[in-house]
Design an enzyme around this catalytic site. Structure first.
Site, PDB file in Angstrom:
ATOM      1  N   ILE A 121      18.855 -43.641 -59.895  1.00 31.01           N
ATOM      2  CA  ILE A 121      18.769 -42.200 -59.634  1.00 31.01           C
ATOM      3  C   ILE A 121      17.379 -41.664 -59.972  1.00 31.01           C
ATOM      4  O   ILE A 121      17.020 -40.570 -59.568  1.00 31.01           O
ATOM      5  CB  ILE A 121      19.841 -41.394 -60.387  1.00 31.01           C
ATOM      6  CG1 ILE A 121      19.624 -41.439 -61.901  1.00 31.01           C
ATOM      7  CG2 ILE A 121      21.237 -41.837 -60.014  1.00 31.01           C
ATOM      8  CD1 ILE A 121      20.368 -40.347 -62.650  1.00 31.01           C
ATOM      9  N   ASP A 122      16.588 -42.425 -60.740  1.00 35.20           N
ATOM     10  CA  ASP A 122      15.270 -41.934 -61.166  1.00 35.20           C
ATOM     11  C   ASP A 122      14.271 -41.863 -60.003  1.00 35.20           C
ATOM     12  O   ASP A 122      13.267 -41.165 -60.085  1.00 35.20           O
ATOM     13  CB  ASP A 122      14.693 -42.839 -62.263  1.00 35.20           C
ATOM     14  CG  ASP A 122      15.585 -42.894 -63.490  1.00 35.20           C
ATOM     15  OD1 ASP A 122      16.435 -41.994 -63.633  1.00 35.20           O
ATOM     16  OD2 ASP A 122      15.438 -43.830 -64.304  1.00 35.20           O
ATOM     17  N   ARG A 166      14.244 -40.533 -66.568  1.00 40.81           N
ATOM     18  CA  ARG A 166      13.374 -41.296 -67.484  1.00 40.81           C
ATOM     19  C   ARG A 166      11.988 -40.651 -67.506  1.00 40.81           C
ATOM     20  O   ARG A 166      11.914 -39.461 -67.770  1.00 40.81           O
ATOM     21  CB  ARG A 166      13.304 -42.758 -67.037  1.00 40.81           C
ATOM     22  CG  ARG A 166      13.293 -43.740 -68.212  1.00 40.81           C
ATOM     23  CD  ARG A 166      13.302 -45.154 -67.720  1.00 40.81           C
ATOM     24  NE  ARG A 166      14.630 -45.637 -67.442  1.00 40.81           N
ATOM     25  CZ  ARG A 166      15.457 -46.132 -68.342  1.00 40.81           C
ATOM     26  NH1 ARG A 166      15.070 -46.221 -69.602  1.00 40.81           N
ATOM     27  NH2 ARG A 166      16.649 -46.553 -68.021  1.00 40.81           N
ATOM     28  N   GLN A 246      25.193 -37.027 -63.911  1.00 41.12           N
ATOM     29  CA  GLN A 246      24.301 -37.207 -62.757  1.00 41.12           C
ATOM     30  C   GLN A 246      24.396 -38.595 -62.136  1.00 41.12           C
ATOM     31  O   GLN A 246      23.951 -38.826 -61.023  1.00 41.12           O
ATOM     32  CB  GLN A 246      22.836 -36.996 -63.188  1.00 41.12           C
ATOM     33  CG  GLN A 246      22.554 -35.617 -63.681  1.00 41.12           C
ATOM     34  CD  GLN A 246      21.290 -35.567 -64.517  1.00 41.12           C
ATOM     35  OE1 GLN A 246      20.205 -35.345 -63.993  1.00 41.12           O
ATOM     36  NE2 GLN A 246      21.412 -35.775 -65.814  1.00 41.12           N
TER      37      GLN A 246
HETATM   38  O1  F6P Z   1      17.547 -45.204 -65.242  1.00 39.63           O
HETATM   39  C1  F6P Z   1      18.635 -44.380 -65.025  1.00 39.63           C
HETATM   40  C2  F6P Z   1      18.903 -43.549 -66.237  1.00 39.63           C
HETATM   41  O2  F6P Z   1      20.051 -42.759 -65.966  1.00 39.63           O
HETATM   42  C3  F6P Z   1      17.757 -42.664 -66.721  1.00 39.63           C
HETATM   43  O3  F6P Z   1      17.614 -41.503 -65.950  1.00 39.63           O
HETATM   44  C4  F6P Z   1      18.164 -42.403 -68.138  1.00 39.63           C
HETATM   45  O4  F6P Z   1      17.044 -42.099 -68.949  1.00 39.63           O
HETATM   46  C5  F6P Z   1      18.782 -43.712 -68.552  1.00 39.63           C
HETATM   47  O5  F6P Z   1      19.187 -44.361 -67.344  1.00 39.63           O
HETATM   48  C6  F6P Z   1      19.975 -43.583 -69.456  1.00 39.63           C
HETATM   49  O6  F6P Z   1      20.344 -44.864 -69.821  1.00 39.63           O
HETATM   50  P1  F6P Z   1      21.745 -45.230 -70.478  1.00 39.63           P
HETATM   51  O7  F6P Z   1      22.794 -45.113 -69.403  1.00 39.63           O
HETATM   52  O8  F6P Z   1      21.550 -46.627 -70.942  1.00 39.63           O
HETATM   53  O9  F6P Z   1      21.979 -44.234 -71.560  1.00 39.63           O
END
Ligand code: F6P
Length: 314
Positions: A121-122, A166, A246
């Site tokens: 999604i980033d 991110r 999201q």
């Molecule tokens: O890379 C996708 C993402 O949703 C980022 O936007 C976010 O910072 C991260 O993964 C969150 O990671 P996790 O699901 O490991 O908490």
């Protein structure tokens, strides 16, 4: 297999890859739990029940992981033994550039070719304008902001909405533009709070109903901005961190179509013997590119989008 953070569009891509591989008389398998599952041999032939469920479901029914073990040779060797035992010769991986790099290491060790499909999604993978999951995430965010707008208007409040992404501001910038936000703060654009205040103060003096600010998580300023807005405008101010909501949701038509196009191309690339290619969508066309064009390269958001958002950052 799917790897890293899940993204809507992964399931439709699995379905398209399985169907197309069968169409080309290949014998598809699915790997559960991403690279961790590859190490542990969680590999099966997909059942009709699985493929029938895939098209409309969010997340990944194959599940996913962020594997540290795969970066050690002994575990890659274990993964290779599982593939060899099943006669599996080629892999398709969906995820980000870290996942592609992991499979490149695997190729260097055991010469198992792979194809990569960008899915996050980033939207922060170099060489492609689109990654699976982005459209669905944008629509989830817009629905949330529309709902927040209702309550913001009802209570004459300011709201700061933090999006994921991110270190990339793509999600925040595009949804700020599509939701007509008043403020947008992202890592790509230096912001100026004094200037934001000067821009908004005539409206505040006229009794502006409410304020919506969209902030990318990578800036880490959401709480600070919430306090600042409250102190500066005198409006009751709330912070909404959208978080993992999201990443969920049924894939949109765009994500289903992109998934189908990427996945069938990935199968075709491997079928033709074009190894270790990453599927990309650039300037309105589908293409394949080398891992080097993707891994370790920095993704830059389209400068026109950045310019449009600049007005919301100052
Ligand atoms: O890379 C996708 C993402 O949703 C980022 O936007 C976010 O910072 C991260 O993964 C969150 O990671 P996790 O699901 O490991 O908490």
């Amino acid at each position: 297999m799917t790897s890293g953070g899940d993204a809507a569009g992964m399931n439709p891509a699995i379905k398209a890859a399985v169907d197309h591989a069968r169409h080309l008389s290949m014998r598809p398998y699915v790997v559960y739990d991403g690279l961790e599952g590859l190490i542990d041999g969680k590999i099966e032939e997909p059942s009709r029940n699985l493929t029938n469920e895939l098209i409309y479901r969010g997340g990944t029914l194959l599940r996913s992981s962020r594997s540290k073990r795969f970066f050690q040779y002994e575990y890659r060797k274990q993964a290779y033994e599982h593939l060899k035992a099943k006669g599996i010769e080629k892999l398709i991986i969906m995820g980000g550039d870290g996942s592609f790099r992991a499979l490149n290491d695997f190729y260097n060790d055991f010469e198992v070719p792979f194809a990569g499909i960008p899915a996050t999604i980033d939207n922060d993978i170099a060489s492609t304008d689109y990654c699976l999951g982005v459209d669905t995430a944008q629509n989830v965010i817009l629905n949330c902001i529309d709902s927040i707008r209702d309550t913001a208007q009802s209570h004459h409040r300011a709201f700061v909405v933090e999006t994921m992404g991110r270190d990339c501001g793509y999600l925040a910038m595009t949804t700020a533009l599509c939701s007509s936000a008043d403020i947008c703060i992202v890592p790509e654009i230096p912001y100026d709070l004094d200037s934001i205040y000067r821009r908004l103060s005539p409206q505040i003096e006229e009794g502006i109903g409410y304020i919506i600010a969209v902030v990318a998580e990578g800036t880490r300023v959401a709480q600070y901005l919430t306090r600042w807005l409250n102190e500066k405008t005198g409006m009751d101010t709330r912070l909404t961190v959208l978080g993992h909501v999201q990443r969920g949701g049924s894939p949109t038509a765009r994500d289903r179509l992109m998934a189908t196009r990427f996945a069938t191309r990935a199968v075709e690339a491997l079928h033709k013997g074009n190894n270790n290619q990453i599927m990309v969508y650039r300037d309105g066309s589908y293409a394949t590119t080398s891992l080097n064009a993707v891994a370790g390269q920095k993704y830059s958001v389209n400068p026109e989008i950045i310019d449009l958002c600049r007005e919301l950052s100052c």
